[in-house]
Design an enzyme around this catalytic site. Structure first.
Site, short mmCIF file in Angstrom:
data_model
loop_
_atom_site.label_atom_id
_atom_site.label_comp_id
_atom_site.label_asym_id
_atom_site.label_seq_id
_atom_site.Cartn_x
_atom_site.Cartn_y
_atom_site.Cartn_z
N LYS A 29 1.97 -5.25 -5.22
CA LYS A 29 1.69 -6.37 -6.11
C LYS A 29 0.18 -6.59 -6.23
O LYS A 29 -0.35 -6.73 -7.33
CB LYS A 29 2.38 -7.61 -5.54
N ARG A 100 2.05 -15.41 -2.26
CA ARG A 100 3.18 -14.48 -2.33
C ARG A 100 2.95 -13.30 -1.42
O ARG A 100 1.82 -12.91 -1.15
CB ARG A 100 3.38 -13.92 -3.73
N GLY A 109 12.64 -9.88 -3.57
CA GLY A 109 13.28 -11.00 -2.90
C GLY A 109 13.21 -10.97 -1.39
O GLY A 109 13.70 -11.86 -0.72
N MET A 111 10.49 -11.02 0.67
CA MET A 111 9.53 -11.93 1.27
C MET A 111 9.43 -13.14 0.35
O MET A 111 9.67 -13.06 -0.83
CB MET A 111 8.18 -11.23 1.39
N ARG A 373 5.30 -3.64 -11.90
CA ARG A 373 5.62 -2.59 -10.92
C ARG A 373 6.59 -1.61 -11.58
O ARG A 373 7.22 -1.94 -12.58
CB ARG A 373 6.27 -3.21 -9.68
N HIS A 491 19.10 -11.79 -9.30
CA HIS A 491 19.00 -11.04 -8.05
C HIS A 491 20.11 -9.99 -7.96
O HIS A 491 19.87 -8.82 -7.68
CB HIS A 491 19.08 -12.01 -6.87
N SER A 799 23.50 33.51 8.26
CA SER A 799 23.67 32.18 7.69
C SER A 799 23.59 31.19 8.85
O SER A 799 24.35 31.31 9.81
CB SER A 799 25.01 32.08 6.97
N CYS A 866 24.24 27.02 5.91
CA CYS A 866 25.45 26.31 5.50
C CYS A 866 25.58 25.13 6.45
O CYS A 866 24.82 25.00 7.38
CB CYS A 866 26.67 27.22 5.52
N TYR A 886 18.55 30.56 0.56
CA TYR A 886 19.46 29.63 -0.10
C TYR A 886 19.98 28.58 0.88
O TYR A 886 19.89 28.75 2.09
CB TYR A 886 20.64 30.38 -0.73
P1 ADP Z 1 9.04 -11.29 -5.91
O1 ADP Z 1 8.26 -10.33 -5.10
O2 ADP Z 1 10.33 -11.68 -5.28
O3 ADP Z 1 9.17 -10.85 -7.32
P2 ADP Z 1 6.82 -12.96 -6.54
O4 ADP Z 1 5.85 -12.93 -5.45
O5 ADP Z 1 6.57 -12.10 -7.70
O6 ADP Z 1 8.24 -12.68 -5.92
O7 ADP Z 1 6.89 -14.45 -7.01
C1 ADP Z 1 8.03 -15.02 -7.60
C2 ADP Z 1 7.70 -15.71 -8.90
O8 ADP Z 1 6.76 -16.73 -8.70
C3 ADP Z 1 7.06 -14.85 -9.95
O9 ADP Z 1 7.99 -14.16 -10.66
C4 ADP Z 1 6.38 -15.85 -10.84
O10 ADP Z 1 7.26 -16.29 -11.82
C5 ADP Z 1 6.06 -16.97 -9.90
N1 ADP Z 1 4.62 -16.99 -9.66
C6 ADP Z 1 3.95 -16.28 -8.74
N2 ADP Z 1 2.62 -16.51 -8.83
C7 ADP Z 1 2.45 -17.38 -9.83
C8 ADP Z 1 1.31 -18.00 -10.42
N3 ADP Z 1 0.09 -17.74 -10.00
N4 ADP Z 1 1.52 -18.84 -11.45
C9 ADP Z 1 2.76 -19.08 -11.88
N5 ADP Z 1 3.87 -18.55 -11.39
C10 ADP Z 1 3.73 -17.69 -10.35
MG MG Z 2 7.92 -10.83 -8.41
#
Ligand code: ADP
Ligand code: MG
Ligand code: MG
Length: 915
Positions: A29, A100, A109, A111, A373, A491, A799, A866, A886
Site C-alpha cells: 500500500k 492503516r 481485511g 489488518m 494494488r 468482503h 524413474s 513419478c 520429465y
Molecule cells: P484494506 O487494506 O482492508 O483495504 P485500507 O487500509 O485500505 O484497508 O483502509 C480501508 C478504507 O479506509 C479504504 O478503503 C478507504 O476507503 C478508507 N481510507 C483509508 N485512508 C483514508 C483517507 N486518508 N481518507 C479517507 N478514507 C480513507
Molecule cells: Mg484497502
C-alpha cells in the site's frame, strides 16, 4: 552518533520519497501510494512507517520504538499539515489522519484501519464550524470512536452469535428514532451515539477513550504493529505461505471525506472483471459514506458505470425506475469525478500492466485515490487477463506465463452443474454472482463449525449475513459461500474470488437467524444441515444437491497451455492405471504415461479371484495356472492404454505392493473367499497369517516379489509385449517401458532384467515379430540412488519414485506420519510436508546424485519423476533445475505441471540472463 535510521517515508503533492519498487520496506500500500503521487494521480498526502520498524517493535517493545520514531513521525505530520493547511491536534482547524496497515503483499481485511484520527470534543466542533456541516463532523467522530474502540482498545463481540457491540448501539438508536439508514440519523442522534460508544468503552475496558491526538496516533500505530501477530493475520499468513519476518508497514495519511455531504462518496473499483477476466471497468460506491461502508455491506452499494448498474438491476430484479431513483450509477450522478476515475483507472492499469483494484473517495466532487494494488481474481480470470493482455501487447509471453498461478488452474478443471440438472431443483433465491463456480453442500452458519463439519468429511455451504476476516478459515474449507448482505466488492466476494471459491453475495431475501440456526427465505425455513446448491456464475441458489460434470476448457486456456509447452523444457507425463484416466490426461496434454501401476488392474471385476488363487497356490504349477487367467486381462488393459497414448511413451511398473494387500482381513470376507474358492476358512486364515509382516513397507514387495516368483514377472512381461505386438499390427508404434520397482542393488536389477528380456525374446520367437521396448527401474530406495552408476549399466531409464524415496530417506512411513508430522511442521523442525513438496536439501540431494551417477555411465539416460511431487509446482522447479527429462503426475494435475515446467524454465533463464 551517526545518522538516525530512516523509518519514515513521506509523499504528497506529486512528490514521494518511496516508489513501487520499495514494497519490502514500505509494504504494498505504502509503495503504491508513493508511486501514484509520482505519476500524477491525486492522493492525499501522508507518510509510511517502514516494515523494519515493525521488526524493531517486536525486538525492543513500544517505549523504545516510540523514541526511535518520534522525530521522524513528527516531521511526517508537519509535512501533511503544510500541504493540507490545517493542524493536527488543533481545535479550530484540525488535521485528521487515517492510520492503516500495509504488508508486502495485500492481505485484505487482515489488518485494521482507523479513520478520522485526531478528533475529540473540541476538534469535532472545529470541524463542524469550518465545514458548516455539524452532522458530517459528528458522523466522523462516531466512526472514529467506533474504529478506535474496536481496533486499538479491542472491543469485539464476546460470543460468536453476538453482533458487534457498537452496531448494537447503532441499531438501537435507529430503532428509537424509527429510521432505516445510518444517513437518516441527525447531528443530535450522532452526538448521543458518541456518548454511548464512549460509555461502552469505559464500561467494558475500564479505560477512558483517549482524547489527546498524539496518544491516539501512537496507540493506532502500535496497534497496527501488534495486529501483525493477531490470530487472523497468522491464519492468512499460514494459508498463503507469508513469512512472519516480513512485518507490516503503517500508513498515516490526511483524511479526505466521502461522508461530507451528498456530493461526496466512497467506493472500490476493478480495472477488469475479477470474476470472468473480461476487460470491463467495474466497481461500486456509496454516496455520503466512508471507508469500509461499501465492502461491509451496510447499505446496498451502487454500480459505478451505467452499463454495470443496468446489469446489476437485472440480476437483482430491480426495475429501471427504481434503479434510477434509488441506485443510480456514479456515471449518472457525478459525471465529472466518474470521468476522472476512468482516466485514473486507464493510467494505473497501463502503468502497472496488470488489473488493478482501486479504492477511491470523492469529497465535494473532487476525486482522490486511496489505494491501488494488483487485484485478486479467479483462476479463470487469471488466464483470460494474461492472454488478453498478451494480445493487447501490454505484457510479453514470459510475463503472461508467470502471471498465472499454476495452483489456480485447478479451478478451471472443477466440475460445473450438469446442464439440465438445475431444472429439477427449486430456485430458493437469487443474489449477486460474486465468484463463479458450482457448489453443493449442507448449510452451516458459523465458520468454526464449517471447519468441524468438513473435518468430519462433510461438504458445507457457509451461510452468513455477511462475512468478516474472522471467517477466513471456515470460508477456505467450505464448498461455497452465501451471504445475505454485501455487493460484488464485499468482503465475502473479494475473498472468495481470491480463493477461487464459489460465492453468491447480497442475496437480500435471506434472513439469517444465528440463534435459531436457520435461514428464512420468503417465509420458508432452511435449517442447519440442509442441502443447498449455489451457482456462482448466475447468483442463483437452489434447494437440494445438484449433479455436477467436468468443465469444458476455454480457448484462452488452450492457448496458455500451448504457450507453456513452447517454453517448458521438462516434459509432462501422467500417472494412469486405466484407459479412462489415460483419456483425460491425454486431453489435458500429457506427453505419455510415466507410471502405470499394474496392481490397480488386479482389483477390477473378478480379477481379484484369480489373484487370490495365485496367492493361495502351494506350488509353481498352481501359481502358473492362476496367472494364465490374469494374462489376457492384463494384455487387453495394456492394449487399450498403448492405443490411447498412440506413439507416446508408456511406462508400466511391475507388481509392487505386498501380497497381503490382496487378501481379505475380516472374518466375513475370509468366509466368502473360502466359499468362492472351495477351500476351508482355516486355509485362508493360515495364508493371511503367513503373509502378515511387521513392517510391510519394508517387507516382501516390489521386485522382491518378482525375484521370489519369476512367473509373476514373466506373465506381466508377456502381457506387455503381446499387447505391444497386437497394437503394432493396428499401426500403433509405441515403445513400452517396463519398470522394475524397489531396486536396491545392481545385481537384483540385472536378475529381473534377464527374466524380462528372456520372456520378450520368447514372445518374439512365437509371434515371428519384434517390437522395441525398454527395461528400466524406479529409484526409490536410498541405496539405489547411492549406487545409481552401477544400476545404469543395465537400466535403460530411471524413474524417481519420490514417495518411497522420501519416506525411506526420512525413515518414517507416510501412513503413520500423521501422528507427529503436523507437530514437526508447526514447530518448524522440518520445512513443510516432505510428501507435498520435495525435500530439496535431503531427498533432493539423492535425486541429483543418482541423476549424475546414472548419466556418468549413460549420458542420455532418460530420467523422470513419478509420485505426488510430479504435480507440485515447487518440486517441478527443482526437477527442472536438476536437469531431469520429465515429471509424471495425476491426470488433473497435468495442466498445472505444464505451466509450472514453463515457469521454471523462464525463471532459470531469467536468472542466467542476469549472470
Ligand atoms: P484494506 O487494506 O482492508 O483495504 P485500507 O487500509 O485500505 O484497508 O483502509 C480501508 C478504507 O479506509 C479504504 O478503503 C478507504 O476507503 C478508507 N481510507 C483509508 N485512508 C483514508 C483517507 N486518508 N481518507 C479517507 N478514507 C480513507
Ligand atoms: Mg484497502
Ligand atoms: Mg514405490
Amino acid at each position: 552518533m551517526g545518522q538516525a535510521k530512516k523509518y519514515v517515508y513521506t509523499y504528497g503533492d506529486g512528490q514521494a520519497e518511496g516508489n513501487t519498487s520499495m514494497k519490502n520496506l514500505l509494504g504494498g500500500k505504502g509503495a503504491n501510494l508513493a508511486e501514484m503521487n509520482l505519476i500524477g494521480i491525486p492522493v492525499p498526502p501522508g507518510f509510511t512507517i517502514t516494515t523494519e520498524a515493525c521488526t524493531k517493535f517486536n525486538q525492543v517493545g513500544k517505549e523504545v520504538l516510540i523514541e526511535l520514531l518520534r522525530k521522524q513521525v513528527e516531521g511526517g505530520v508537519a509535512l501533511v499539515e503544510k500541504i493540507m493547511g490545517s493542524k493536527f491536534g488543533d481545535s479550530k482547524n484540525p488535521c485528521l489522519l487515517s492510520v492503516r496497515s500495509g504488508a508486502r503483499v495485500s492481505m485484505p481485511g487482515m489488518m485494521d484501519t482507523v479513520l478520522n484520527l485526531g478528533l475529540n470534543d473540541e476538534a469535532v466542533e472545529g470541524i463542524a464550524r469550518r465545514s458548516g456541516k455539524p452532522r458530517f463532523a459528528w458522523d466522523s467522530y462516531r466512526r472514529f470512536v467506533q474504529m478506535y474502540g474496536d481496533v486499538v482498545m479491542g472491543l469485539k463481540p464476546e460470543n460468536k452469535e453476538d453482533e458487534d457491540p457498537f452496531e448494537v448501539i447503532i441499531h438501537k438508536i435507529k430503532k428509537e428514532k424509527g429510521v432505516e439508514n445510518d444517513t437518516d440519523l441527525n447531528t443530535e442522534d450522532l452526538k448521543e451515539m458518541v456518548k454511548r460508544f464512549r460509555a461502552l468503552i469505559l464500561a467494558k475496558t475500564g479505560r477512558e477513550f483517549p482524547t489527546d491526538p498524539w496518544d491516539q496516533l501512537w496507540g493506532s500505530v502500535l496497534a497496527v504493529f501488534q495486529s501483525w501477530n493477531n490470530d487472523r493475520a497468522k491464519v492468512y499468513r499460514n494459508l498463503n505461505g507469508i513469512p512472519e519476518e516480513w512485518g507490516t508497514a503503517v500508513n498515516v495519511q490526511a483524511m479526505v471525506y466521502g461522508n461530507l455531504d451528498d456530493n461526496s462518496a466512497t467506493g472500490v473499483a476493478f480495472t477488469r472483471d475479477a470474476g470472468t477476466g473480461e476487460d470491463i471497468f467495474n466497481g461500486e460506491f456509496l454516496i455520503n459514506a466512508q471507508g469500509e461502508d461499501v465492502v461491509a455491506g451496510i447499505r446496498t452499494p451502487q454500480e459505478i458505470s451505467l452499463e454495470g448498474s443496468r446489469r446489476w438491476a437485472r440480476l437483482a430484479n430491480v426495475s429501471e425506475e427504481v434503479r434510477k431513483a434509488k441506485y443510480p450509477s456514479l456515471e449518472e450522478v457525478m459525471p465529472k469525478p466518474f470521468y476522472e476515475l476512468c482516466e485514473a483507472e486507464t493510467k494505473l492499469e497501463n502503468h502497472y500492466r496488470d488489473m488493478q483494484d482501486l479504492e477511491f473517495t470523492i469529497q465535494d466532487g473532487k476525486l482522490w485515490l486511496l489505494q491501488t494494488r494488483s487485484g485478486k481474481r479467479t483462476g479463470a480470470a487469471m488466464v483470460r487477463m494474461a492472454m488478453e493482455m498478451l494480445s493487447e501487447g501490454m505484457i510479453d509471453e514470459r510475463t503472461a506465463l508467470l502471471r498465472v498461478d499454476p495452483h489456480r488452474l485447478d479451478e478451471l478443471l472443477h466440475p460445473v452443474f450438469v446442464g439440465d440438472a438445475l431444472d429439477s431443483h427449486k430456485e430458493i433465491t437469487k443474489g449477486l454472482p460474486a465468484s463463479p463456480g458450482a457448489a453443493t453442500g449442507q448449510i452451516v452458519f458459523f465458520a468454526d463449525e464449517a471447519e468441524e463439519w468438513v473435518e468430519n468429511g462433510k461438504d458445507v455451504i457457509l451461510v452468513r449475513t455477511e462475512t468478516s476476516p474472522e471467517d477466513l478459515r471456515g470460508m477456505s474449507v467450505a464448498k461455497g459461500i452465501l451471504t445475505a448482505r454485501g455487493g460484488m466488492t464485499s468482503h465475502a466476494a473479494v475473498v472468495a474470488r481470491g480463493m477461487g471459491k464459489c460465492c453468491v453475495s447480497g442475496a437480500g431475501s435471506i434472513h439469517v437467524d444465528y440463534y435459531a440456526r436457520k435461514m428464512v427465505v420468503d417465509g420458508v425455513e432452511y435449517a442447519e444441515g440442509e442441502w443447498i446448491s449455489l451457482n456462482g456464475s448466475t447468483g442463483k441458489v437452489y434447494k437440494g444437491k445438484v449433479a455436477t460434470e467436468e468443465p469444458k476448457l476455454s480457448g484462452d486456456f488452450g492457448r496458455l497451455m500451448d504457450l507453456a509447452d513452447e517454453y517448458a523444457q521438462l516434459k509432462v507425463r501422467t500417472n494412469a492405471d486405466t484407459p479412462e484416466e489415460a483419456i483425460i490426461a491425454h486431453d489435458f496434454g500429457a506427453q505419455g504415461i510415466g507410471l502405470c501401476r499394474t496392481e490397480h488392474m488386479f482389483f477390477e471385476g473378478n480379477r481379484i479371484v484369480a489373484v487370490r488363487e495365485m496367492i493361495l497356490a502351494d506350488n509353481l504349477a498352481g501359481r502358473r495356472k492362476a496367472l494364465d487367467k490374469l494374462l489376457p486381462m492384463q494384455r487387453s488393459d495394456f492394449e487399450q492404454l498403448l492405443e490411447e497414448m498412440h506413439d507416446m511413451p508408456v511406462t508400466i511398473r511391475l507388481l509392487d505392493p505386498p501380497l497381503h494387500e490382496f487378501v481379505p482381513h475380516t472374518n466375513e470376507a475370509q468366509q466368502q473367499m473360502a466359499e468362492d474358492m472351495g477351500v476351508s476358512v482355516h486355509k485362508i486364515k493360515e495364508k493371511v497369517e503367513e503373509l502378515a509382516e511387521f513392517n510391510p513397507m519394508l517387507g516382501h514387495r516390489g521386485c522382491r516379489l518378482g525375484i521370489t516368483y519369476h512367473e509373476i514377472t514373466e506373465m506381466q512381461t508377456r502381457a506387455i509385449i503381446e499387447a505391444a505386438l497386437n497394437v503394432k499390427r493396428k499401426g500403433v508404434h509405441c515403445i513400452p517401458e517396463i519398470m522394475v520397482p524397489l531396486i536396491m542393488t545392481a545385481r537384483e536389477f540385472r536378475e529381473q532384467a534377464d527374466v524380462i528380456r528372456r520372456t520378450a525374446e520368447k514372445v518374439f520367437a512365437e509371434q515371428r515379430d519384434r517390437t522395441k521396448y525398454h527395461v528400466g527401474t524406479m529409484i526409490e530406495v536410498p541405496r539405489a540412488a547411492l549406487t545409481a552408476d552401477y544400476i545404469a549399466h543395465d537400466a535403460e531409464f530411471f524413474s524417481f519414485g519420490t514417495n518411497d524415496l522420501t519416506q525411506m530417506t526420512f525413515g518414517f512411513s507416510r501412513d503413520d506420519a500423521g501422528k507427529f508430522l503436523p507437530i514437526y511442521i508447526e514447530k518448524g523442525l522440518v520445512d513443510g510436508d516432505p510428501f507435498a513438496h520435495l525435500d530439496q536439501r535431503g531427498v533432493g540431494q539423492l535425486v541429483k546424485m543418482a541423476a549424475e551417477k546414472g548419466r556418468s555411465v549413460k549420458p542420455n539416460l532418460p530420467l523422470g519423476v513419478c509420485g505426488e511431487h510430479g504435480g507440485d509446482p515447487k518440486s517441478i522447479e527443482f526437477v527442472h533445475q536438476a536437469g531431469l527429462d520429465y515429471v509424471s503426475c495425476s491426470p488433473y494435475r497435468v495442466p498445472i505441471a505444464r505451466l509450472s515446467a514453463a515457469q521454471a524454465a523462464i525463471k532459470y533463464s531469467l536468472v542466467e540472463e542476469l549472470v
